[in-house]
Design an enzyme around this catalytic site. Structure first.
Site, PDB file in Angstrom:
ATOM      1  CB  CYS A 179      12.826  -0.482  -4.631  1.00 46.48           C
ATOM      2  SG  CYS A 179      13.359  -1.796  -3.499  1.00 46.48           S
ATOM      3  CB  CYS A 205      16.088  -0.542  -0.346  1.00 45.94           C
ATOM      4  SG  CYS A 205      16.667  -0.339  -2.039  1.00 45.94           S
ATOM      5  CE  LYS A 217      17.671  -6.081  -6.764  1.00 49.99           C
ATOM      6  NZ  LYS A 217      17.023  -4.818  -6.369  1.00 49.99           N
ATOM      7  NE  ARG A 231      22.528  -3.452  -1.794  1.00 48.49           N
ATOM      8  CZ  ARG A 231      22.473  -4.730  -1.460  1.00 48.49           C
ATOM      9  NH1 ARG A 231      23.182  -5.168  -0.428  1.00 48.49           N
ATOM     10  NH2 ARG A 231      21.695  -5.560  -2.128  1.00 48.49           N
ATOM     11  NE  ARG A 257      18.883  -4.679  -0.856  1.00 47.56           N
ATOM     12  CZ  ARG A 257      18.820  -3.692   0.017  1.00 47.56           C
ATOM     13  NH1 ARG A 257      18.230  -3.868   1.193  1.00 47.56           N
ATOM     14  NH2 ARG A 257      19.367  -2.519  -0.249  1.00 47.56           N
ATOM     15  CD  GLU A 266      10.965 -14.941  -8.141  1.00 51.07           C
ATOM     16  OE1 GLU A 266      10.030 -14.222  -8.551  1.00 51.07           O
ATOM     17  OE2 GLU A 266      11.291 -15.017  -6.946  1.00 51.07           O
ATOM     18  CE  LYS A 320      20.018  -4.730  -9.770  1.00 52.09           C
ATOM     19  NZ  LYS A 320      19.234  -4.002  -8.838  1.00 52.09           N
ATOM     20  CB  SER A 355      26.645  -0.160  -9.173  1.00 51.16           C
ATOM     21  OG  SER A 355      26.328  -1.130  -8.180  1.00 51.16           O
ATOM     22  CE1 TYR A 400      23.897   3.239 -12.707  1.00 51.14           C
ATOM     23  CE2 TYR A 400      24.838   1.030 -12.796  1.00 51.14           C
ATOM     24  CZ  TYR A 400      23.937   1.934 -12.257  1.00 51.14           C
ATOM     25  OH  TYR A 400      23.077   1.517 -11.259  1.00 51.14           O
TER      26      TYR A 400
HETATM   27  C1  PBG Z   1      16.797  -1.527  -5.376  1.00 51.03           C
HETATM   28  C2  PBG Z   1      17.803  -1.554  -6.461  1.00 51.03           C
HETATM   29  C3  PBG Z   1      19.148  -1.888  -6.336  1.00 51.03           C
HETATM   30  C4  PBG Z   1      19.713  -1.765  -7.606  1.00 51.03           C
HETATM   31  C5  PBG Z   1      18.710  -1.349  -8.462  1.00 51.03           C
HETATM   32  N1  PBG Z   1      17.525  -1.244  -7.735  1.00 51.03           N
HETATM   33  C6  PBG Z   1      19.940  -2.208  -5.128  1.00 51.03           C
HETATM   34  C7  PBG Z   1      19.701  -3.398  -4.309  1.00 51.03           C
HETATM   35  O1  PBG Z   1      18.868  -4.255  -4.588  1.00 51.03           O
HETATM   36  O2  PBG Z   1      20.389  -3.454  -3.295  1.00 51.03           O
HETATM   37  C8  PBG Z   1      21.146  -2.033  -7.947  1.00 51.03           C
HETATM   38  C9  PBG Z   1      21.638  -1.398  -9.179  1.00 51.03           C
HETATM   39  C10 PBG Z   1      23.110  -1.451  -9.338  1.00 51.03           C
HETATM   40  O3  PBG Z   1      23.853  -2.057  -8.543  1.00 51.03           O
HETATM   41  O4  PBG Z   1      23.575  -0.853 -10.311  1.00 51.03           O
HETATM   42  N2  PBG Z   1      16.091  -0.320  -5.359  1.00 51.03           N
END
Ligand code: PBG
Length: 322
Positions: free
Chosen positions: A119, A121, A194, A204, A216, A232, A247, A273, A312
């Site tokens: 990614c 970001c 996602k 983030r 997003r 998807e 996700k 997270s 995690y």
């Molecule tokens: C994007 C990505 C994200 C997460 C995994 N890959 C963040 C987003 O889309 O903003 C989130 C993982 C998490 O919240 O544990 N690279």
């Protein structure tokens, strides 16, 4: 004879409950997501995710060793570069933080599948997952950057690539690029379904990747939709995805089930997270039994149909299961 059915007969002892248990979690199911950064010489705890670290390469190697010892078979790596720019060029830099980390892990020969989150970001100054044009992420030019990123991660040692950007057509673009360098052996684990979720908040903070403007929602999915999620997943499989992911996990168990029933590839789910943080902070406040909640959450994701779980809690739970 009343009552006819007495389900309680099969709940009377630990042994009996073990015998009739329908769903099991195993260390083999888990993928442990880890962060590696290059701004600080010390590993730093992540305040929004108690118990998780932004690693240096050295501390990452030590943590990877503990992961192996616990019995976990796979990790996923996120890089946090010292410098971010408009194009996210550190995502595909040969000496980028994630590339150096993969090389170091590979050198040590850990028996771990090394998964790369693909990614932009974490690497762009604006925090969005691709090239910005007229205030939005421009799809097709972003595909080239994602393909370049995946190629550089694989060249550095990644065994699996996991695109998480939600651009249309990225699985095909990445597949073509990997085949082009003779790496048709590398699987693509697509973050196919996602959602644009508030549950990514703590991540983030950890990755310093919150979008600097807007959100997003023009590329991640709208939370109320499930049929679109199946679309998807099927589209990504058609483009060559070997594994598809849903996700977040906990607020989307029905989506995991739907995708499982409509596809024939392994289904992964990401216990993200925010789901992690809810448990950790509630446990710190003393309002719930942390270990039981963790087990209950993981088994619910498995029961919904996930074959693989990104969590995690992977290392800790793998130790309990030993
Ligand atoms: C994007 C990505 C994200 C997460 C995994 N890959 C963040 C987003 O889309 O903003 C989130 C993982 C998490 O919240 O544990 N690279």
């Amino acid at each position: 004879m009343f009552p006819t059915h007495r389900p309680r007969r099969l709940r009377r002892s630990d042994a009996m409950r073990d015998l009739v248990r329908e769903t099991h979690i195993r260390a083999d199911d888990f993928i442990y997501p880890m962060f590696v950064q290059e701004t600080s010489k010390e590993a730093e705890p992540i305040p929004s995710m108690p118990g998780q670290m932004r690693h240096t390469i050295d501390s990452l190697l030590a943590a990877a060793e503990e992961t192996v010892e616990a019995g976990v078979k796979a990790i996923m790596l996120f890089g946090i570069p010292a410098e971010k720019d408009e194009a996210g060029s550190q995502a595909f830099a040969e000496d980028g933080i994630v590339q150096r980390a993969f090389r170091a892990l590979k050198d040590r020969g850990f028996p771990l599948e090394l998964i790369a989150d693909v990614c932009m970001c974490e690497y762009t100054s604006h925090g969005h997952c691709g090239v910005i044009r007229e205030g939005d992420v421009h799809n097709d030019p972003t595909l080239d950057l994602l393909a370049k990123t995946a190629v550089s991660q694989v060249q550095a040692g990644a065994d699996v690539v996991a695109p998480s950007d939600m651009m249309d057509g990225r699985v095909a673009a990445i597949r073509k690029a990997l085949d082009g360098i003779g790496r048709e052996d590398v699987p693509i684990l697509s973050y196919a379904v996602k959602y644009a979720s508030a549950f990514y908040g703590p991540f983030r903070d950890a990755a310093d990747s919150a979008p600097q403007f807007g959100d997003r929602r023009s590329y991640q999915m709208d939370p109320p939709n499930v049929r679109e999620g199946i679309k998807e997943a099927l589209a990504d499989i058609e483009e060559g995805a070997d594994i598809v992911m849903v996700k977040p996990a906990l607020a989307y168990l029905d989506v995991i089930r739907a995708v499982k029933e409509r596809t024939h590839v392994p289904v992964a789910a990401y216990n993200v997270s925010g789901e992690y943080a809810m448990i950790e902070f509630a446990a710190k406040a003393g309002v719930l039994d942390r270990e039981r909640i963790i087990g209950e959450v993981l088994v619910s994701i498995k029961r919904a149909g996930a074959d693989l779980i990104f969590t995690y809690h992977a290392v800790e739970v793998a130790r309990w299961l030993k």
